[in-house]
Design an enzyme around this catalytic site. Structure first.
Site, PDB file in Angstrom:
ATOM      1  N   ASP A  22       0.728  -1.204  -0.029  1.00  0.00           N
ATOM      2  CA  ASP A  22      -0.045  -0.046   0.045  1.00  0.00           C
ATOM      3  C   ASP A  22       0.790   1.368   0.154  1.00  0.00           C
ATOM      4  OD1 ASP A  22      -2.112  -1.934   0.424  1.00  0.00           O
ATOM      5  OD2 ASP A  22      -1.914  -1.758   2.437  1.00  0.00           O
ATOM      6  N   GLU A 229     -11.360  -0.009  -3.672  1.00  0.00           N
ATOM      7  CA  GLU A 229     -10.535   0.316  -2.340  1.00  0.00           C
ATOM      8  C   GLU A 229      -9.107   1.076  -3.006  1.00  0.00           C
ATOM      9  OE1 GLU A 229      -9.557  -3.015  -0.171  1.00  0.00           O
ATOM     10  OE2 GLU A 229      -7.979  -3.641  -1.545  1.00  0.00           O
TER      11      GLU A 229
HETATM   12  O1  FUB Z   1      -3.272  -3.454   3.414  1.00  0.00           O
HETATM   13  C1  FUB Z   1      -4.604  -3.730   4.096  1.00  0.00           C
HETATM   14  C2  FUB Z   1      -5.607  -3.551   2.759  1.00  0.00           C
HETATM   15  O2  FUB Z   1      -5.276  -4.361   1.672  1.00  0.00           O
HETATM   16  C3  FUB Z   1      -5.345  -2.060   2.429  1.00  0.00           C
HETATM   17  O3  FUB Z   1      -6.034  -1.225   3.199  1.00  0.00           O
HETATM   18  C4  FUB Z   1      -6.129  -2.362   1.163  1.00  0.00           C
HETATM   19  O4  FUB Z   1      -6.132  -1.429   0.105  1.00  0.00           O
HETATM   20  C5  FUB Z   1      -5.499  -3.621   0.566  1.00  0.00           C
HETATM   21  O5  FUB Z   1      -4.331  -3.251  -0.177  1.00  0.00           O
END
Ligand code: FUB
Length: 330
Positions: A22, A229
């Site tokens: 991320d 997301e």
């Molecule tokens: O790293 C945890 C979660 O996985 C993140 O918040 C999302 O965007 C995905 O990458």
């Protein structure tokens, strides 16, 4: 404290002594700083709720140039030092303002609800001191902060499934709420303008609309294009680019607007699926080139929650569209 340093090549892990994911990349005082999640091993369950992402702290990485060593500057913030948080320090981001560096991060509160917090430091590498409480009115995950040229700062956020975005459709947390029907408009990310001290929202967050070329909202069942997301905002030649992960179809895609709050018109793919379930990124201009920072799970042999940050150069066409990247193509 420079604990580890490694020269990073394109499409290779920028560090290998820890797992990172991320990545939010920013240039501060001429140097590149990367704010990633710090993935860890554990014996807990793996599920659609994201319990496997059990991260506890953040490390800030930095590079003087793209050819110089990537330095791990050590622990910048630990969940035990965040008064309101209980677990799962997921994807963070950072900003500079008021002579301070701000780290924005999601975590579950003591009731298991994802909230977004802020921590501050005089240095881009921390250590950061967390505020006593999360940002009032914040929810869900994946904060991305964008400071516009007019001085306004915006926080983009939100993620489906484990990120709990579906559960906030009424403005109240409903633990059993499901997402919209396949033919209904998909849920968009949220945006809120930040207060001048960067610690609160000026108004309640608003949902961003993402539409197709004909102006029709992208539908919830359109999993190749709908928001899942990992929002990121950048501006290229006067146009605002909202990029994000499609989750279940594992792509990074983008939409454009002339307004940082949208609506955004869907444009196309930036990155084809990587090894591992998640895909998450940032886009940054550094020393006159544009770069995509992303992660995959190649270093761990495909373990979804043990990922590594990588980068590759990003190229625009004359019309402003982004040239799609397949990170495994020779
Ligand atoms: O790293 C945890 C979660 O996985 C993140 O918040 C999302 O965007 C995905 O990458």
């Amino acid at each position: 404290m420079n604990t580890k340093a490694r020269v990073a090549a394109p499409n290779e892990p920028i560090v290998t002594h820890i797992y990172t994911a991320d990545p939010s990349a920013h240039v501060f005082e001429g140097k590149l700083y990367i704010y990633p999640s710090h993935d860890i091993d554990h014996d807990g369950p793996t599920n659609d709720n994201g319990d496997q992402y059990a991260m506890e702290d953040y490390h800030v990485l930095s590079m003087d140039t793209m050819e110089s060593p990537c330095v791990d500057n050590g622990e910048a913030l630990h969940v035990k030092d965040v008064p309101w948080a209980s677990k799962q320090m997921w994807a963070p981001d950072a900003a500079y303002r008021n002579n301070l560096y701000y780290l924005f991060f999601p975590a579950r509160d003591k009731d298991g609800i994802f909230r977004i917090g802020v921590a501050t430091s005089a240095s881009p590498i921390g250590p950061f001191k967390a505020e006593e409480n999360y940002i009032p009115g914040s929810f869900s995950i994946d904060p991305a902060v964008y400071v516009n040229e007019d001085g306004k700062a915006y926080l983009y956020f939100g993620g489906l499934w484990g990120g709990q975005l579906e559960k906030w459709q009424t403005g109240t947390y409903l633990p059993e709420a499901a997402g919209p029907d396949a033919h209904a408009p998909a849920l968009g990310p949220q945006v809120a303008e930040l207060s001048d001290d960067m610690l609160t929202f000026k108004q309640a967050p608003k949902e961003i609309s993402i539409v197709d070329e004909d102006g029709n909202p992208i539908q919830a069942g359109d999993e190749d294009r709908r928001y899942f997301e990992g929002p990121w905002m950048h501006n290229y030649k006067g146009t605002y680019y909202l990029s994000y992960s499609t989750g279940t179809t594992h792509k990074l895609v983008y939409a454009v607007s002339d307004n940082p709050e949208g609506p955004f018109v869907f444009k196309g793919t930036i990155l084809t699926p990587v090894l591992g379930w998640t895909t998450h990124h940032s886009i940054v201009e550094f020393q006159d080139k544009w770069y995509l920072f992303y992660h995959d799970a190649s270093l761990s042999g495909g373990v979804d929650h043990k990922r590594s940050v990588k980068f590759t150069e990003l190229h625009y066409n004359e019309d402003g569209t982004i040239q799609p990247i397949d990170p495994y193509k020779e």
